[in-house]
Design a protein around this motif. Structure first.
Motif, PDB file in Angstrom:
ATOM      1  N   ILE A   1       0.770  -1.193  -0.105  1.00 20.79           N
ATOM      2  CA  ILE A   1       0.094   0.076   0.034  1.00 20.79           C
ATOM      3  C   ILE A   1       0.986   1.259  -0.037  1.00 20.79           C
ATOM      4  O   ILE A   1       0.551   2.246  -0.778  1.00 20.79           O
TER       5      ILE A   1
ATOM      6  N   LEU B   1      -5.436   0.072  -6.363  1.00 20.38           N
ATOM      7  CA  LEU B   1      -5.253  -0.804  -5.611  1.00 20.38           C
ATOM      8  C   LEU B   1      -6.347  -1.684  -5.743  1.00 20.38           C
ATOM      9  O   LEU B   1      -7.714  -1.071  -5.454  1.00 20.38           O
ATOM     10  N   THR B   2      -6.259  -3.303  -5.620  1.00 20.96           N
ATOM     11  CA  THR B   2      -7.194  -4.101  -5.398  1.00 20.96           C
ATOM     12  C   THR B   2      -7.133  -5.098  -4.167  1.00 20.96           C
ATOM     13  O   THR B   2      -5.941  -5.237  -3.975  1.00 20.96           O
ATOM     14  N   ILE B   3      -8.071  -5.511  -3.661  1.00 20.07           N
ATOM     15  CA  ILE B   3      -7.956  -6.619  -2.491  1.00 20.07           C
ATOM     16  C   ILE B   3      -7.271  -7.682  -3.090  1.00 20.07           C
ATOM     17  O   ILE B   3      -6.419  -8.149  -2.415  1.00 20.07           O
TER      18      ILE B   3
ATOM     19  N   GLU C   1      -8.416 -14.025  -0.776  1.00 12.58           N
ATOM     20  CA  GLU C   1      -8.754 -12.345  -0.529  1.00 12.58           C
ATOM     21  C   GLU C   1      -9.738 -12.481   0.620  1.00 12.58           C
ATOM     22  O   GLU C   1      -9.846 -11.549   1.347  1.00 12.58           O
TER      23      GLU C   1
ATOM     24  N   MET D   1      -9.096 -10.105   3.789  1.00 10.94           N
ATOM     25  CA  MET D   1     -10.091  -8.954   4.376  1.00 10.94           C
ATOM     26  C   MET D   1     -10.313  -9.262   5.938  1.00 10.94           C
ATOM     27  O   MET D   1     -10.290  -8.149   6.762  1.00 10.94           O
TER      28      MET D   1
ATOM     29  N   SER E   1     -11.900  -1.796   7.216  1.00 14.02           N
ATOM     30  CA  SER E   1     -11.352  -2.624   5.831  1.00 14.02           C
ATOM     31  C   SER E   1      -9.878  -2.045   5.157  1.00 14.02           C
ATOM     32  O   SER E   1      -9.538  -0.935   5.678  1.00 14.02           O
TER      33      SER E   1
ATOM     34  N   ILE F   1      -9.667  -1.196   2.183  1.00 13.21           N
ATOM     35  CA  ILE F   1     -10.235  -0.171   1.112  1.00 13.21           C
ATOM     36  C   ILE F   1     -10.216   0.848   1.959  1.00 13.21           C
ATOM     37  O   ILE F   1      -9.759   2.188   1.890  1.00 13.21           O
TER      38      ILE F   1
ATOM     39  N   VAL G   1      -6.752   2.293   2.930  1.00 14.79           N
ATOM     40  CA  VAL G   1      -6.378   3.047   1.767  1.00 14.79           C
ATOM     41  C   VAL G   1      -6.993   4.421   1.482  1.00 14.79           C
ATOM     42  O   VAL G   1      -6.187   5.400   1.456  1.00 14.79           O
ATOM     43  N   ASN G   2      -8.018   4.674   1.692  1.00 12.05           N
ATOM     44  CA  ASN G   2      -8.917   5.814   1.542  1.00 12.05           C
ATOM     45  C   ASN G   2      -8.455   6.920   2.483  1.00 12.05           C
ATOM     46  O   ASN G   2      -8.419   7.953   2.185  1.00 12.05           O
TER      47      ASN G   2
ATOM     48  N   ASN H   1     -16.468   9.719  -6.791  1.00  9.87           N
ATOM     49  CA  ASN H   1     -15.991   9.005  -5.723  1.00  9.87           C
ATOM     50  C   ASN H   1     -15.063   9.801  -4.805  1.00  9.87           C
ATOM     51  O   ASN H   1     -15.375   9.616  -3.293  1.00  9.87           O
TER      52      ASN H   1
ATOM     53  N   GLN I   1     -16.010  10.268  -1.011  1.00 11.71           N
ATOM     54  CA  GLN I   1     -15.347   9.921   0.047  1.00 11.71           C
ATOM     55  C   GLN I   1     -14.726  11.017   1.124  1.00 11.71           C
ATOM     56  O   GLN I   1     -14.631  10.792   2.385  1.00 11.71           O
TER      57      GLN I   1
END
Length: 304
Positions: free
Chosen positions: A194, A202-204, A215, A219, A229, A231, A234-235, A267, A271
Protein backbone atom coordinates in the motif's frame (compact mmCIF):
# COMPACT_ATOMS: atom_id res chain seq x y z
CA UNK A 1 11.69 -6.30 2.75
CA UNK A 2 12.76 -3.45 4.94
CA UNK A 3 10.38 -2.59 7.77
CA UNK A 4 11.53 1.05 7.57
CA UNK A 5 9.82 1.39 4.19
CA UNK A 6 6.32 1.41 5.71
CA UNK A 7 6.95 3.77 8.59
CA UNK A 8 5.03 7.03 8.91
CA UNK A 9 6.54 9.68 6.63
CA UNK A 10 5.98 12.65 8.97
CA UNK A 11 9.14 13.95 10.63
CA UNK A 12 8.49 14.23 14.37
CA UNK A 13 12.01 14.99 15.56
CA UNK A 14 15.20 16.65 14.37
CA UNK A 15 18.69 16.74 15.80
CA UNK A 16 18.06 20.28 17.05
CA UNK A 17 14.54 19.75 18.43
CA UNK A 18 14.13 16.00 19.03
CA UNK A 19 10.39 16.00 19.75
CA UNK A 20 7.01 17.28 18.61
CA UNK A 21 3.81 18.15 20.47
CA UNK A 22 0.26 17.68 19.14
CA UNK A 23 -3.13 18.57 20.61
CA UNK A 24 -5.76 16.30 19.12
CA UNK A 25 -9.43 15.44 19.23
CA UNK A 26 -11.30 12.57 17.64
CA UNK A 27 -13.52 13.01 15.71
CA UNK A 28 -13.33 16.84 15.90
CA UNK A 29 -9.83 17.30 14.46
CA UNK A 30 -9.53 14.07 12.46
CA UNK A 31 -11.51 10.89 11.87
CA UNK A 32 -8.96 8.56 13.47
CA UNK A 33 -5.26 7.75 13.41
CA UNK A 34 -4.65 5.01 10.81
CA UNK A 35 -2.35 2.08 11.51
CA UNK A 36 1.27 3.24 11.32
CA UNK A 37 4.61 3.16 13.07
CA UNK A 38 7.61 5.45 13.50
CA UNK A 39 11.08 5.22 14.99
CA UNK A 40 10.36 7.64 17.86
CA UNK A 41 8.68 7.04 21.21
CA UNK A 42 5.13 8.35 21.61
CA UNK A 43 3.26 9.33 24.78
CA UNK A 44 -0.47 10.13 24.66
CA UNK A 45 -2.40 11.59 27.59
CA UNK A 46 -6.21 11.45 27.48
CA UNK A 47 -7.72 14.72 28.68
CA UNK A 48 -11.40 14.00 28.19
CA UNK A 49 -13.64 11.28 26.80
CA UNK A 50 -12.51 7.88 25.63
CA UNK A 51 -10.94 6.39 22.53
CA UNK A 52 -10.01 2.96 21.27
CA UNK A 53 -6.29 2.34 20.87
CA UNK A 54 -4.54 -0.45 19.01
CA UNK A 55 -0.91 -1.09 20.00
CA UNK A 56 0.57 -4.13 18.33
CA UNK A 57 -2.34 -6.52 18.64
CA UNK A 58 -3.46 -5.17 22.00
CA UNK A 59 -6.73 -3.26 21.70
CA UNK A 60 -8.14 -1.25 24.60
CA UNK A 61 -10.29 1.73 25.58
CA UNK A 62 -8.42 4.66 27.14
CA UNK A 63 -10.30 7.33 29.08
CA UNK A 64 -9.72 10.47 31.15
CA UNK A 65 -6.32 10.42 32.82
CA UNK A 66 -5.02 7.34 31.01
CA UNK A 67 -1.58 7.31 29.39
CA UNK A 68 -0.88 5.40 26.17
CA UNK A 69 2.69 4.62 25.13
CA UNK A 70 4.02 3.43 21.77
CA UNK A 71 7.64 2.34 21.56
CA UNK A 72 9.75 2.66 18.38
CA UNK A 73 8.61 0.35 15.60
CA UNK A 74 5.29 -0.62 17.20
CA UNK A 75 2.30 -0.67 14.87
CA UNK A 76 -0.40 1.46 16.46
CA UNK A 77 -3.65 3.23 15.63
CA UNK A 78 -6.48 5.10 17.33
CA UNK A 79 -10.22 5.21 16.73
CA UNK A 80 -13.05 7.13 18.33
CA UNK A 81 -15.67 5.22 20.28
CA UNK A 82 -19.16 5.50 18.84
CA UNK A 83 -21.02 8.58 20.13
CA UNK A 84 -18.01 9.51 22.28
CA UNK A 85 -15.36 12.11 21.46
CA UNK A 86 -11.86 12.05 22.91
CA UNK A 87 -9.41 14.91 23.43
CA UNK A 88 -5.79 14.10 24.10
CA UNK A 89 -2.26 15.44 23.93
CA UNK A 90 0.67 13.70 22.28
CA UNK A 91 4.43 14.05 22.54
CA UNK A 92 6.53 12.16 20.01
CA UNK A 93 10.23 12.17 20.82
CA UNK A 94 13.50 10.70 19.66
CA UNK A 95 15.57 8.40 21.84
CA UNK A 96 18.13 11.23 21.69
CA UNK A 97 16.13 12.79 24.52
CA UNK A 98 17.17 9.80 26.63
CA UNK A 99 20.85 10.14 25.77
CA UNK A 100 20.82 7.10 23.50
CA UNK A 101 24.13 8.15 21.92
CA UNK A 102 25.92 7.58 25.24
CA UNK A 103 27.30 4.07 25.59
CA UNK A 104 27.04 3.31 29.28
CA UNK A 105 25.58 0.49 31.38
CA UNK A 106 22.33 2.37 32.08
CA UNK A 107 21.52 2.85 28.41
CA UNK A 108 22.68 -0.65 27.52
CA UNK A 109 20.41 -2.17 30.18
CA UNK A 110 17.33 0.03 30.13
CA UNK A 111 17.16 2.24 27.00
CA UNK A 112 18.61 0.25 24.09
CA UNK A 113 16.26 -2.73 24.72
CA UNK A 114 13.25 -0.44 24.36
CA UNK A 115 14.55 1.10 21.15
CA UNK A 116 15.45 -2.21 19.48
CA UNK A 117 12.27 -3.96 20.63
CA UNK A 118 13.85 -6.55 22.89
CA UNK A 119 11.68 -5.16 25.70
CA UNK A 120 8.30 -3.49 25.48
CA UNK A 121 6.26 -1.17 27.67
CA UNK A 122 2.73 -1.97 28.74
CA UNK A 123 0.97 0.46 26.38
CA UNK A 124 -2.03 1.28 28.58
CA UNK A 125 -1.20 3.10 31.82
CA UNK A 126 -4.22 3.54 34.12
CA UNK A 127 -4.77 4.58 37.77
CA UNK A 128 -4.30 0.90 38.64
CA UNK A 129 -0.76 0.88 37.21
CA UNK A 130 2.03 0.92 39.83
CA UNK A 131 3.40 4.46 40.40
CA UNK A 132 0.53 5.93 38.36
CA UNK A 133 0.50 9.25 40.24
CA UNK A 134 4.22 9.80 39.66
CA UNK A 135 3.94 8.68 36.04
CA UNK A 136 1.11 11.13 35.48
CA UNK A 137 3.12 13.94 37.07
CA UNK A 138 6.04 13.13 34.78
CA UNK A 139 3.78 13.14 31.70
CA UNK A 140 2.31 16.49 32.73
CA UNK A 141 5.82 17.94 32.96
CA UNK A 142 6.84 16.39 29.64
CA UNK A 143 3.81 17.86 27.88
CA UNK A 144 4.28 21.30 29.43
CA UNK A 145 7.92 21.33 28.36
CA UNK A 146 7.08 20.21 24.84
CA UNK A 147 4.55 23.03 24.57
CA UNK A 148 7.09 25.55 25.91
CA UNK A 149 9.59 24.37 23.29
CA UNK A 150 12.75 26.14 24.45
CA UNK A 151 16.23 25.01 25.58
CA UNK A 152 15.51 25.45 29.30
CA UNK A 153 12.29 23.44 28.99
CA UNK A 154 14.22 20.76 27.09
CA UNK A 155 16.49 20.34 30.11
CA UNK A 156 13.52 19.78 32.43
CA UNK A 157 11.84 17.51 29.89
CA UNK A 158 14.88 15.25 29.73
CA UNK A 159 14.87 14.83 33.50
CA UNK A 160 11.12 14.09 33.51
CA UNK A 161 11.56 11.50 30.75
CA UNK A 162 14.33 9.78 32.68
CA UNK A 163 12.17 9.62 35.80
CA UNK A 164 9.21 8.43 33.74
CA UNK A 165 11.17 5.49 32.34
CA UNK A 166 12.66 4.75 35.75
CA UNK A 167 9.15 4.47 37.22
CA UNK A 168 8.02 2.23 34.36
CA UNK A 169 10.91 -0.17 34.90
CA UNK A 170 10.63 -0.01 38.67
CA UNK A 171 6.89 -0.70 38.61
CA UNK A 172 7.10 -3.71 36.32
CA UNK A 173 5.53 -2.01 33.30
CA UNK A 174 8.45 -3.07 31.08
CA UNK A 175 8.73 -6.72 30.07
CA UNK A 176 10.61 -8.83 27.56
CA UNK A 177 8.81 -8.78 24.24
CA UNK A 178 8.17 -11.84 22.13
CA UNK A 179 8.92 -11.63 18.44
CA UNK A 180 6.31 -9.75 16.46
CA UNK A 181 3.04 -11.65 16.25
CA UNK A 182 2.48 -13.88 13.27
CA UNK A 183 -0.53 -11.87 12.11
CA UNK A 184 1.31 -8.53 12.15
CA UNK A 185 4.23 -10.10 10.35
CA UNK A 186 1.95 -11.65 7.73
CA UNK A 187 0.24 -8.34 7.00
CA UNK A 188 3.36 -6.17 6.84
CA UNK A 189 3.92 -7.00 3.14
CA UNK A 190 0.42 -5.70 2.37
CA UNK A 191 1.11 -2.49 4.32
CA UNK A 192 4.36 -2.18 2.39
CA UNK A 193 2.55 -2.69 -0.89
CA UNK A 194 0.00 0.00 0.00
CA UNK A 195 2.79 2.41 0.92
CA UNK A 196 4.65 1.74 -2.33
CA UNK A 197 1.58 1.98 -4.57
CA UNK A 198 -0.72 4.38 -2.70
CA UNK A 199 -1.20 6.69 -5.71
CA UNK A 200 -1.99 3.79 -8.03
CA UNK A 201 -5.13 1.69 -8.47
CA UNK A 202 -5.23 -0.90 -5.67
CA UNK A 203 -7.36 -4.04 -5.41
CA UNK A 204 -7.98 -6.60 -2.70
CA UNK A 205 -6.60 -9.20 -5.07
CA UNK A 206 -3.25 -7.39 -5.23
CA UNK A 207 -3.06 -6.84 -1.47
CA UNK A 208 -4.03 -10.41 -0.62
CA UNK A 209 -1.47 -11.72 -3.06
CA UNK A 210 1.26 -9.57 -1.51
CA UNK A 211 0.45 -11.13 1.89
CA UNK A 212 0.16 -14.65 0.43
CA UNK A 213 -3.44 -15.01 1.62
CA UNK A 214 -6.78 -15.72 0.02
CA UNK A 215 -8.87 -12.59 -0.52
CA UNK A 216 -11.49 -13.54 2.06
CA UNK A 217 -8.93 -14.43 4.73
CA UNK A 218 -6.92 -11.29 4.02
CA UNK A 219 -9.97 -9.03 4.36
CA UNK A 220 -10.93 -10.69 7.64
CA UNK A 221 -7.45 -10.51 9.15
CA UNK A 222 -6.73 -6.97 7.97
CA UNK A 223 -9.90 -5.66 9.58
CA UNK A 224 -9.02 -7.53 12.78
CA UNK A 225 -5.58 -5.91 12.95
CA UNK A 226 -6.31 -2.43 11.58
CA UNK A 227 -9.85 -1.95 12.86
CA UNK A 228 -11.14 -1.15 9.35
CA UNK A 229 -11.25 -2.70 5.90
CA UNK A 230 -8.19 -2.54 3.67
CA UNK A 231 -9.97 -0.25 1.20
CA UNK A 232 -11.07 2.10 3.99
CA UNK A 233 -7.46 2.16 5.21
CA UNK A 234 -6.20 3.03 1.73
CA UNK A 235 -8.78 5.79 1.37
CA UNK A 236 -7.81 7.25 4.74
CA UNK A 237 -4.14 7.39 3.76
CA UNK A 238 -5.06 9.02 0.47
CA UNK A 239 -7.33 11.60 2.10
CA UNK A 240 -4.59 12.32 4.63
CA UNK A 241 -2.18 13.01 1.78
CA UNK A 242 -4.76 15.14 0.00
CA UNK A 243 -5.43 17.25 3.09
CA UNK A 244 -1.76 18.07 3.38
CA UNK A 245 -1.56 19.02 -0.29
CA UNK A 246 -4.71 21.16 -0.01
CA UNK A 247 -3.14 23.03 2.89
CA UNK A 248 0.33 23.46 1.50
CA UNK A 249 0.10 23.70 -2.32
CA UNK A 250 -1.86 25.56 -4.98
CA UNK A 251 -2.41 22.49 -7.17
CA UNK A 252 -5.96 22.09 -8.45
CA UNK A 253 -8.22 19.81 -6.46
CA UNK A 254 -8.71 17.47 -9.41
CA UNK A 255 -4.94 17.19 -9.89
CA UNK A 256 -4.39 16.48 -6.20
CA UNK A 257 -7.11 13.82 -6.22
CA UNK A 258 -5.69 12.14 -9.32
CA UNK A 259 -2.11 12.27 -8.03
CA UNK A 260 -3.25 10.68 -4.76
CA UNK A 261 -4.85 7.63 -6.34
CA UNK A 262 -8.45 8.68 -7.01
CA UNK A 263 -9.47 8.16 -10.62
CA UNK A 264 -13.15 9.07 -10.21
CA UNK A 265 -13.83 12.62 -9.02
CA UNK A 266 -17.38 11.84 -7.91
CA UNK A 267 -16.10 9.01 -5.71
CA UNK A 268 -13.31 11.24 -4.41
CA UNK A 269 -15.70 14.04 -3.44
CA UNK A 270 -18.02 11.55 -1.77
CA UNK A 271 -15.20 9.91 0.19
CA UNK A 272 -13.70 13.26 1.20
CA UNK A 273 -16.98 14.68 2.45
CA UNK A 274 -17.84 11.47 4.32
CA UNK A 275 -14.47 11.44 6.08
CA UNK A 276 -13.87 15.16 6.55
CA UNK A 277 -17.39 16.53 6.94
CA UNK A 278 -16.87 19.18 4.26
CA UNK A 279 -15.92 19.56 0.61
CA UNK A 280 -12.29 19.81 -0.56
CA UNK A 281 -12.92 23.43 -1.50
CA UNK A 282 -14.21 24.26 1.98
CA UNK A 283 -11.30 22.43 3.60
CA UNK A 284 -8.76 24.39 1.56
CA UNK A 285 -10.48 27.69 2.31
CA UNK A 286 -10.38 27.20 6.09
CA UNK A 287 -6.99 25.48 6.36
CA UNK A 288 -4.74 26.89 3.66
CA UNK A 289 -1.20 27.37 4.94
CA UNK A 290 -1.65 25.25 8.10
CA UNK A 291 1.21 22.73 7.97
CA UNK A 292 1.18 21.56 11.57
CA UNK A 293 -1.88 19.32 11.76
CA UNK A 294 -1.41 15.68 12.72
CA UNK A 295 -3.15 13.17 10.45
CA UNK A 296 -6.75 13.79 9.39
CA UNK A 297 -9.00 16.63 10.45
CA UNK A 298 -12.77 16.41 10.63
CA UNK A 299 -15.10 19.35 10.31
CA UNK A 300 -12.98 21.84 8.32
CA UNK A 301 -12.39 24.37 11.09
CA UNK A 302 -9.33 23.28 13.00
CA UNK A 303 -9.41 25.46 16.06
CA UNK A 304 -9.12 23.85 19.47
Amino acid sequence: MEKADIKEKRQHATGWIPYSYYASAIPDYFANVPLHWHEEFEINYVLHGQGEFLCGEERFIAKDGDIVIATPGLLHAMFHCEKTAVRYETVVFSADMLGIETQDRCNATYIYPLVNGTFGITPHITPDTPHYSELRTCVSTIIDCAKANNPMADLLMKSALMRFFYMLWNGGSVTARDKESRLSEMLRPALQYISDHLTEALTIEQLAKSAHMSESYFMEQFKHLAGMSAIAYVNQLRIRRICELLRTTTLTISQIAFDSGFRNLSNFNRQFRRMMGCTPQEYRKFNSGNKNLLNLSNGCLLTA
